[in-house]
Design an enzyme around this catalytic site. Structure first.
Site, PDB file in Angstrom:
ATOM      1  N   GLN A  40       0.808  -1.219   0.000  1.00 51.76           N
ATOM      2  CA  GLN A  40       0.000   0.000   0.000  1.00 51.76           C
ATOM      3  C   GLN A  40       0.844   1.274   0.000  1.00 51.76           C
ATOM      4  OE1 GLN A  40      -2.475  -0.869   3.373  1.00 51.76           O
ATOM      5  NE2 GLN A  40      -4.101  -1.666   2.071  1.00 51.76           N
ATOM      6  N   ASN A  41       2.161   1.139   0.073  1.00 51.38           N
ATOM      7  CA  ASN A  41       3.010   2.318  -0.033  1.00 51.38           C
ATOM      8  C   ASN A  41       3.013   2.746  -1.501  1.00 51.38           C
ATOM      9  OD1 ASN A  41       5.421   4.046  -0.320  1.00 51.38           O
ATOM     10  ND2 ASN A  41       5.744   3.500   1.818  1.00 51.38           N
ATOM     11  N   GLN A  42       2.822   4.016  -1.741  1.00 50.97           N
ATOM     12  CA  GLN A  42       2.650   4.507  -3.107  1.00 50.97           C
ATOM     13  C   GLN A  42       3.942   5.018  -3.753  1.00 50.97           C
ATOM     14  OE1 GLN A  42      -0.573   7.239  -2.163  1.00 50.97           O
ATOM     15  NE2 GLN A  42      -2.041   5.766  -2.976  1.00 50.97           N
ATOM     16  N   THR A 149       4.785   8.805   1.325  1.00 51.26           N
ATOM     17  CA  THR A 149       4.056   7.873   0.452  1.00 51.26           C
ATOM     18  C   THR A 149       3.508   6.685   1.235  1.00 51.26           C
ATOM     19  OG1 THR A 149       6.095   6.684  -0.086  1.00 51.26           O
ATOM     20  CG2 THR A 149       5.441   8.485  -1.569  1.00 51.26           C
TER      21      THR A 149
END
Length: 163
Positions: A40-42, A149
């Site tokens: 889920q880190n962008q 992020t």
């Protein structure tokens, strides 16, 4: 007492023009020995959006992602070399030890910018500026705060982080 955690080595080379600095790798990143490994880190998605024509590999190809980032002149590292922390939140970091910024600067002769990925990283911009000054790079390297992020920064949309 929380265990003492060791960070990851820098992803840099002589082509690095911009260094992206996080605070300290999260649990998933430490387990996989990969920066920004939490699904889920962008971070990687944002890089792909900023450089859509770059030869980004498929998800799961960390070495290829790093090679692509390096080819674009991007380096990746963390502010902290080690710390004590339970979980992945920056607010849980205890007894941090800063990474060796003066030592890294010699590996990046083309460095022109440092982008802090999140507020915890940016808290150390002054220490980084001192290292730059000691290396004779003051004024040559610009320092930029960026939003995190991380999935912990869920109040910011992808589009807002990208902008």
């Amino acid at each position: 007492m929380n265990p003492r955690l060791q960070g990851l080595p820098p992803v840099v080379d002589a082509r690095t023009r911009v260094l992206v600095l996080g605070s300290f790798p999260g649990v998933r990143s430490l387990q996989r020995q990969q920066y920004y490994a939490h699904p889920q880190n962008q971070f990687w998605k944002i890089l792909q959006a900023l450089w859509p024509l770059a030869p980004w590999p498929a998800d799961g190809n960390y070495a290829g992602r790093c090679a692509c980032a390096l080819g674009l002149g991007l380096g990746i590292w963390a502010v902290y070399a080690a710390c004590e922390r339970e979980g992945s939140l920056d607010s849980a970091i205890r007894h941090p030890v800063l990474n060796d910024f003066p030592g890294l600067l010699g590996q990046c002769p083309q460095l022109r910018g440092i982008a802090h990925n999140g507020g915890e990283s940016y808290r150390h911009a002054r220490a980084l500026a001192q290292a730059l000054g000691q290396a004779g790079l003051e004024g040559r390297v610009q320092i930029h705060p960026l939003p995190s992020t991380s999935p912990a920064n869920a109040s910011w949309t992808f589009e807002r982080k990208l902008a």
